[in-house]
Design a protein around this motif. Structure first.
Motif, PDB file in Angstrom:
ATOM      1  N   ASP A   1      20.455  16.984 -16.860  1.00 14.54           N
ATOM      2  CA  ASP A   1      20.208  16.236 -15.495  1.00 14.54           C
ATOM      3  C   ASP A   1      18.755  15.937 -15.154  1.00 14.54           C
ATOM      4  OD1 ASP A   1      22.857  16.480 -15.061  1.00 14.54           O
ATOM      5  OD2 ASP A   1      22.697  18.234 -13.876  1.00 14.54           O
ATOM      6  N   THR A   2      17.860  16.780 -15.644  1.00 17.59           N
ATOM      7  CA  THR A   2      16.599  16.468 -15.455  1.00 17.59           C
ATOM      8  C   THR A   2      16.171  15.306 -16.297  1.00 17.59           C
ATOM      9  OG1 THR A   2      16.131  18.804 -15.091  1.00 17.59           O
ATOM     10  CG2 THR A   2      14.434  17.519 -15.644  1.00 17.59           C
ATOM     11  N   GLN A   3      16.569  15.192 -17.461  1.00 11.60           N
ATOM     12  CA  GLN A   3      16.385  14.137 -18.414  1.00 11.60           C
ATOM     13  C   GLN A   3      16.616  12.743 -17.581  1.00 11.60           C
ATOM     14  OE1 GLN A   3      17.819  15.111 -22.156  1.00 11.60           O
ATOM     15  NE2 GLN A   3      16.119  16.456 -22.869  1.00 11.60           N
ATOM     16  N   HIS A   4      17.887  12.678 -17.269  1.00 13.26           N
ATOM     17  CA  HIS A   4      18.559  11.588 -16.507  1.00 13.26           C
ATOM     18  C   HIS A   4      17.480  11.232 -15.579  1.00 13.26           C
ATOM     19  CE1 HIS A   4      21.319   8.773 -15.298  1.00 13.26           C
ATOM     20  NE2 HIS A   4      21.706   9.352 -13.984  1.00 13.26           N
ATOM     21  N   ARG A   5      17.116  12.302 -14.312  1.00 15.47           N
ATOM     22  CA  ARG A   5      16.330  11.915 -13.351  1.00 15.47           C
ATOM     23  C   ARG A   5      15.020  11.320 -13.925  1.00 15.47           C
ATOM     24  NH1 ARG A   5      18.469  16.610 -11.263  1.00 15.47           N
ATOM     25  NH2 ARG A   5      16.444  17.972 -11.652  1.00 15.47           N
ATOM     26  N   LEU A   6      14.603  11.782 -14.941  1.00 17.42           N
ATOM     27  CA  LEU A   6      13.263  11.375 -15.416  1.00 17.42           C
ATOM     28  C   LEU A   6      13.303   9.941 -15.794  1.00 17.42           C
ATOM     29  CD1 LEU A   6      10.486  12.306 -16.191  1.00 17.42           C
ATOM     30  CD2 LEU A   6      11.289  12.896 -18.491  1.00 17.42           C
ATOM     31  N   ARG A   7      14.596   9.579 -16.491  1.00 13.91           N
ATOM     32  CA  ARG A   7      14.730   8.336 -16.909  1.00 13.91           C
ATOM     33  C   ARG A   7      14.494   7.317 -15.638  1.00 13.91           C
ATOM     34  NH1 ARG A   7      18.082  10.668 -20.837  1.00 13.91           N
ATOM     35  NH2 ARG A   7      19.871  10.226 -19.699  1.00 13.91           N
ATOM     36  N   LEU A   8      15.410   7.648 -14.766  1.00 18.93           N
ATOM     37  CA  LEU A   8      15.605   6.809 -13.420  1.00 18.93           C
ATOM     38  C   LEU A   8      14.204   6.599 -12.923  1.00 18.93           C
ATOM     39  CD1 LEU A   8      18.754   8.381 -11.753  1.00 18.93           C
ATOM     40  CD2 LEU A   8      18.270   6.142 -13.054  1.00 18.93           C
ATOM     41  N   LYS A   9      13.199   7.853 -12.885  1.00 19.78           N
ATOM     42  CA  LYS A   9      11.961   7.599 -12.253  1.00 19.78           C
ATOM     43  C   LYS A   9      10.994   6.709 -13.261  1.00 19.78           C
ATOM     44  CE  LYS A   9      12.609  10.648  -8.893  1.00 19.78           C
ATOM     45  NZ  LYS A   9      12.690  10.160  -7.518  1.00 19.78           N
ATOM     46  N   GLU A  10      11.202   6.973 -14.279  1.00 21.94           N
ATOM     47  CA  GLU A  10      10.580   5.897 -15.217  1.00 21.94           C
ATOM     48  C   GLU A  10      10.754   4.564 -15.007  1.00 21.94           C
ATOM     49  OE1 GLU A  10      11.014   7.225 -19.267  1.00 21.94           O
ATOM     50  OE2 GLU A  10       9.439   8.966 -18.968  1.00 21.94           O
ATOM     51  N   GLU A  11      12.112   4.223 -14.781  1.00 23.58           N
ATOM     52  CA  GLU A  11      12.424   3.047 -14.659  1.00 23.58           C
ATOM     53  C   GLU A  11      12.111   2.537 -13.239  1.00 23.58           C
ATOM     54  OE1 GLU A  11      16.945   2.806 -14.640  1.00 23.58           O
ATOM     55  OE2 GLU A  11      16.735   3.087 -16.888  1.00 23.58           O
TER      56      GLU A  11
ATOM     57  N   ARG B   1       0.813  -1.174  -0.036  1.00 22.58           N
ATOM     58  CA  ARG B   1      -0.004  -0.031  -0.013  1.00 22.58           C
ATOM     59  C   ARG B   1       0.703   1.229  -0.050  1.00 22.58           C
ATOM     60  NH1 ARG B   1      -2.448  -3.466   3.568  1.00 22.58           N
ATOM     61  NH2 ARG B   1      -1.444  -2.415   5.211  1.00 22.58           N
ATOM     62  N   ASP B   2       2.059   1.083   0.770  1.00 21.11           N
ATOM     63  CA  ASP B   2       2.888   2.373   0.773  1.00 21.11           C
ATOM     64  C   ASP B   2       3.396   2.621  -0.623  1.00 21.11           C
ATOM     65  OD1 ASP B   2       2.259   2.643   3.387  1.00 21.11           O
ATOM     66  OD2 ASP B   2       4.017   1.439   4.190  1.00 21.11           O
ATOM     67  N   LEU B   3       3.938   1.593  -1.134  1.00 23.09           N
ATOM     68  CA  LEU B   3       4.625   1.545  -2.545  1.00 23.09           C
ATOM     69  C   LEU B   3       3.437   1.974  -3.408  1.00 23.09           C
ATOM     70  CD1 LEU B   3       6.571  -1.708  -2.703  1.00 23.09           C
ATOM     71  CD2 LEU B   3       7.486   0.390  -2.355  1.00 23.09           C
ATOM     72  N   ARG B   4       2.324   1.782  -3.437  1.00 25.42           N
ATOM     73  CA  ARG B   4       1.170   2.320  -4.350  1.00 25.42           C
ATOM     74  C   ARG B   4       1.075   3.876  -4.187  1.00 25.42           C
ATOM     75  NH1 ARG B   4      -3.819  -1.859  -3.489  1.00 25.42           N
ATOM     76  NH2 ARG B   4      -2.977  -3.636  -4.647  1.00 25.42           N
ATOM     77  N   ALA B   5       1.010   4.326  -2.794  1.00 21.66           N
ATOM     78  CA  ALA B   5       1.354   5.790  -2.619  1.00 21.66           C
ATOM     79  C   ALA B   5       2.343   6.589  -3.136  1.00 21.66           C
ATOM     80  CB  ALA B   5       1.171   6.030  -1.110  1.00 21.66           C
ATOM     81  N   LYS B   6       3.425   5.830  -2.915  1.00 21.33           N
ATOM     82  CA  LYS B   6       4.831   6.382  -3.572  1.00 21.33           C
ATOM     83  C   LYS B   6       4.622   6.531  -5.130  1.00 21.33           C
ATOM     84  CE  LYS B   6       7.665   5.025   0.135  1.00 21.33           C
ATOM     85  NZ  LYS B   6       9.112   4.055   0.574  1.00 21.33           N
ATOM     86  N   LEU B   7       3.939   5.536  -5.790  1.00 15.99           N
ATOM     87  CA  LEU B   7       3.847   5.572  -7.113  1.00 15.99           C
ATOM     88  C   LEU B   7       3.167   6.514  -7.714  1.00 15.99           C
ATOM     89  CD1 LEU B   7       4.265   3.817  -9.900  1.00 15.99           C
ATOM     90  CD2 LEU B   7       2.149   2.464  -9.283  1.00 15.99           C
ATOM     91  N   LEU B   8       1.844   6.919  -6.880  1.00 19.03           N
ATOM     92  CA  LEU B   8       1.195   7.929  -7.298  1.00 19.03           C
ATOM     93  C   LEU B   8       2.112   9.250  -7.352  1.00 19.03           C
ATOM     94  CD1 LEU B   8      -2.232   7.105  -5.506  1.00 19.03           C
ATOM     95  CD2 LEU B   8      -1.711   6.982  -7.913  1.00 19.03           C
ATOM     96  N   GLY B   9       2.800   9.472  -5.967  1.00 20.12           N
ATOM     97  CA  GLY B   9       3.471  10.785  -5.963  1.00 20.12           C
ATOM     98  C   GLY B   9       4.639  10.674  -7.295  1.00 20.12           C
ATOM     99  N   LEU B  10       5.229   9.574  -7.380  1.00 19.01           N
ATOM    100  CA  LEU B  10       6.184   9.653  -8.444  1.00 19.01           C
ATOM    101  C   LEU B  10       5.578  10.075  -9.861  1.00 19.01           C
ATOM    102  CD1 LEU B  10       8.350   6.626  -7.833  1.00 19.01           C
ATOM    103  CD2 LEU B  10       8.837   8.899  -7.398  1.00 19.01           C
ATOM    104  N   GLU B  11       4.434   9.530 -10.128  1.00 19.37           N
ATOM    105  CA  GLU B  11       3.709   9.840 -11.197  1.00 19.37           C
ATOM    106  C   GLU B  11       3.492  11.223 -11.403  1.00 19.37           C
ATOM    107  OE1 GLU B  11       1.357   5.669 -12.246  1.00 19.37           O
ATOM    108  OE2 GLU B  11       0.235   7.553 -11.474  1.00 19.37           O
TER     109      GLU B  11
ATOM    110  N   GLU C   1       5.353  13.614  -9.736  1.00 23.08           N
ATOM    111  CA  GLU C   1       6.641  14.230 -10.034  1.00 23.08           C
ATOM    112  C   GLU C   1       7.098  14.149 -11.292  1.00 23.08           C
ATOM    113  OE1 GLU C   1       9.537  12.531  -7.457  1.00 23.08           O
ATOM    114  OE2 GLU C   1      10.945  14.202  -7.944  1.00 23.08           O
ATOM    115  N   SER C   2       6.807  13.247 -12.113  1.00 26.79           N
ATOM    116  CA  SER C   2       7.092  12.876 -13.431  1.00 26.79           C
ATOM    117  C   SER C   2       6.161  13.782 -14.392  1.00 26.79           C
ATOM    118  CB  SER C   2       6.919  11.546 -13.881  1.00 26.79           C
ATOM    119  OG  SER C   2       6.994  11.254 -15.232  1.00 26.79           O
ATOM    120  N   GLN C   3       5.055  14.044 -14.088  1.00 25.29           N
ATOM    121  CA  GLN C   3       4.407  15.104 -14.853  1.00 25.29           C
ATOM    122  C   GLN C   3       5.006  16.426 -14.664  1.00 25.29           C
ATOM    123  OE1 GLN C   3       1.689  14.512 -16.974  1.00 25.29           O
ATOM    124  NE2 GLN C   3       1.879  12.488 -16.548  1.00 25.29           N
TER     125      GLN C   3
END
Length: 586
Positions: A442-452, A287-297, A299-301
């Motif tokens: 740097d932003t593109q690199h962080r975006l790729r890491l977040k997508e992974e 459940r925590d991971l699901r919440a983190k997943l929403l936050g990461l999405e 942040e990706s936007q």
């Protein structure tokens, strides 16, 4: 205030017009002059002198304003404060390379005249490579005037006098020391002769003692050598025994360590079981991971929106950079046009000077012939008046041209300062653009890491959902089995209840329990819990409540115990199990 920064002799290649190149040794001096009144300013003075020719003197004074124009003309990348040290470093490179056959760094002194005397000269620091001669720095030096030469000679004379006085003081001090040592040596000489004879006799005696001691020491050494060999053999045998004992100890230690490792293995297996239990507990973190997943999405936007804005800013910066380059090219062309105009004005001034010289010569010739030709005085006076008027006009033209030349020089200086500021602004814009590009990467690199990370979390979520579906299937199966077992249990209880009603009779006013004959194994209980403590009763929440049933007792024959059940008003079963011994219990 004067600060001497450099004063050394260097090998210089001298180039004169219509003559062969030659090498000579010239002293180069660099001084920094600081003046605080009436205004604070710093001047760098470069002086070329020759120790063999005292009348050889070239000077150059570089102020901070002159350095700015020099920096623009020769494309220097340093400021005025670091220029002296960089200049000295280049001179040191020339000194280190001057003894080589093909030096890499050369110091050249070139002049446009045929002789290096009373004419401006250029001091060039040239680096020679396989492709071309690269000039790092070129300074235009002016020959010293009579006043400067006299001042330089006076300075040299003062330094020579000071050195002469120092040498005279050192000479007097040395003479006094030598005379004092001579008198002391004359007084001590007889005593030294006596002590020398005594020391020679003592030396002979010591030599004889030394020979006797060497013979005794050699014999003693042989004896010590034999004893040491015997001791070495004993030590070797003792070491072998110790080695054997150590080997046995190591074997026992190895066996003990293997036992410890086996015990450690059993402990690790137990910890492995504990970790498997923790693994099941870690499933709750989904459940925590699901919440983190929403936050990461989210942040990706936000990161995507920031990338779009950065791209727009990058486009605007590119357009500004192109505009600055176009403006710089226009300024460079205007500077070139102004330089051509200045050259034309200089040529015009030279022609005007030539006309003035010719007019002056003509005036002198007229004055000389005026004495011999008095008959043509009237005509000559009119000619002189016309020539004087032309001379006045020529002087006016010269003054006007000089004023125009000064105005053009001022405009060129203003243009140079504007060009320097534009170059600085262009450099700042380029650095800002590079910084924005690095931030974008740097932003593109962080975006790729977040997508992974999002893809990994999605995979874990799918696996977890699959396990959850499997668990639901198993739970449904278990519920079906439980309902079937409850149904079977109710049927069995109904049948047993009917049998018990036929076999037993329960008195309503009974207050105790009596045990019947042992042949029938009959047990009679009252409807109450028989006065037992409530801890002997077990609540069965998974039982099926039965309505309208009387209390019943069930006796399992052939076992060492019995179980009875009573349907309480809450319609849930309470069970009691008693373990019986080989005899009958009342």
């Amino acid at each position: 205030m004067t600060d001497l920064l450099f004063n050394k002799t260097l090998c210089v290649h001298v180039k004169c017009k219509d003559s062969d190149d030659r090498r000579t040794v010239i002293r180069v001096g660099i001084e920094l002059h600081l003046t605080s009144s009436p205004i604070h300013r710093r001047d760098l003075v470069v002086r070329l002198t020759d120790d063999a020719d005292l009348f050889f003197l070239y000077n150059l004074v570089i102020s901070e304003e002159d350095f700015q124009s020099l920096k623009v003309q020769q494309g220097l990348l340093i400021d005025f404060t670091s220029f002296p040290q960089k200049f000295i470093d280049l001179l040191d490179q020339c000194i280190s390379e001057q003894d080589k056959e093909n030096p890499r760094f050369l110091l050249q002194l070139s002049t446009s005249s045929s002789v290096l005397d009373h004419s401006p000269a250029n001091l060039n620091i040239v680096e020679t490579n396989a492709f071309k001669h690269l000039t790092h720095l070129s300074l235009k030096l002016l020959p010293g005037s009579d006043v400067e030469v006299k001042k330089y000679l006076a300075t040299c004379l003062a330094t020579v006098k000071e050195e002469k006085e120092q040498l005279q003081q050192r000479l007097r001090k040395t003479e006094e020391d030598l005379s004092r040592q001579l008198s002391y040596a004359q007084q001590v000489r007889p005593v030294c002769i006596n002590t020398l004879s005594e020391k020679s006799r003592e030396l002979d005696r010591l030599r004889s003692e030394w020979t006797s001691q060497t013979t005794s020491l050699s014999s003693k050494h042989t004896l010590d050598l034999t004893t040491e060999r015997e001791k070495a053999l004993e030590v070797q045998t003792r070491l072998q025994q110790q080695n054997e004992q150590l080997r046995r100890e190591l074997e026992t230690a190895h066996q003990r360590s293997t036992q410890q490792l086996q015990a450690r293995l059993s402990e690790l297996e137990a910890s492995n079981r504990e970790l498997t239990e923790k693994k099941y507990k870690s499933d709750s973190t989904i459940r925590d991971l699901r919440a983190k997943l929403l936050g990461l999405e989210e942040e990706s936007q936000r990161a995507k929106q920031q990338v779009v804005s950065l791209r727009r800013e990058n486009g605007t910066l590119d357009s500004e950079c192109h505009e600055k380059e176009r403006l710089l090219n226009q300024l460079q062309t205007r500077v070139a046009v102004l330089e051509q105009e200045i050259q034309g004005k200089e040529q015009l001034v030279l022609r005007t000077k030539e006309v003035l010289d010719a007019t002056q010569q003509q005036k002198n010739s007229v004055e000389e012939t005026a004495e011999n030709k008095q008959l043509q005085i009237v005509k000559l006076e009119s000619t002189v008046k016309s020539l004087s008027e032309e001379l006045i006009k020529a002087n006016g033209i010269i003054k006007k041209l000089q004023g125009d030349l000064k105005a053009l020089v001022g405009k060129i200086k203003v243009k140079n300062t504007v060009t320097v500021s534009q170059e600085k602004l262009l450099q700042d814009t380029t650095e800002q653009l590079q910084k924005e590009q690095r931030d974008l990467q740097d932003t593109q690199h962080r975006l790729r890491l977040k997508e992974e990370e999002v893809s990994k979390l999605k995979e874990q979520l799918e696996a977890t959902v699959q396990k959850l579906d499997e668990s639901r299937d198993v739970l449904k199966t278990n519920e079906n089995v439980i309902t079937w077992l409850n149904k079977q249990l109710n049927e069995n209880q109904l049948s047993r209840k009917q049998e018990a009603v036929a076999m037993f009779e329960t008195p309503p006013a009974a207050t105790g329990a009596r045990l019947g004959s042992a042949s029938h194994n009959m047990v009679i209980f009252n409807a109450e819990p028989l006065g037992l403590d409530s801890k002997y009763f077990e609540r069965r929440d998974d039982s099926i409540p039965l309505r309208g049933l009387v209390p019943s007792v069930h006796l399992n024959k052939g076992q060492k115990g019995f179980t009875f059940s009573r349907c309480l008003p809450s319609l849930h079963f309470y069970s009691l199990s008693l373990v019986l011994g080989p005899q009958t219990v009342a």
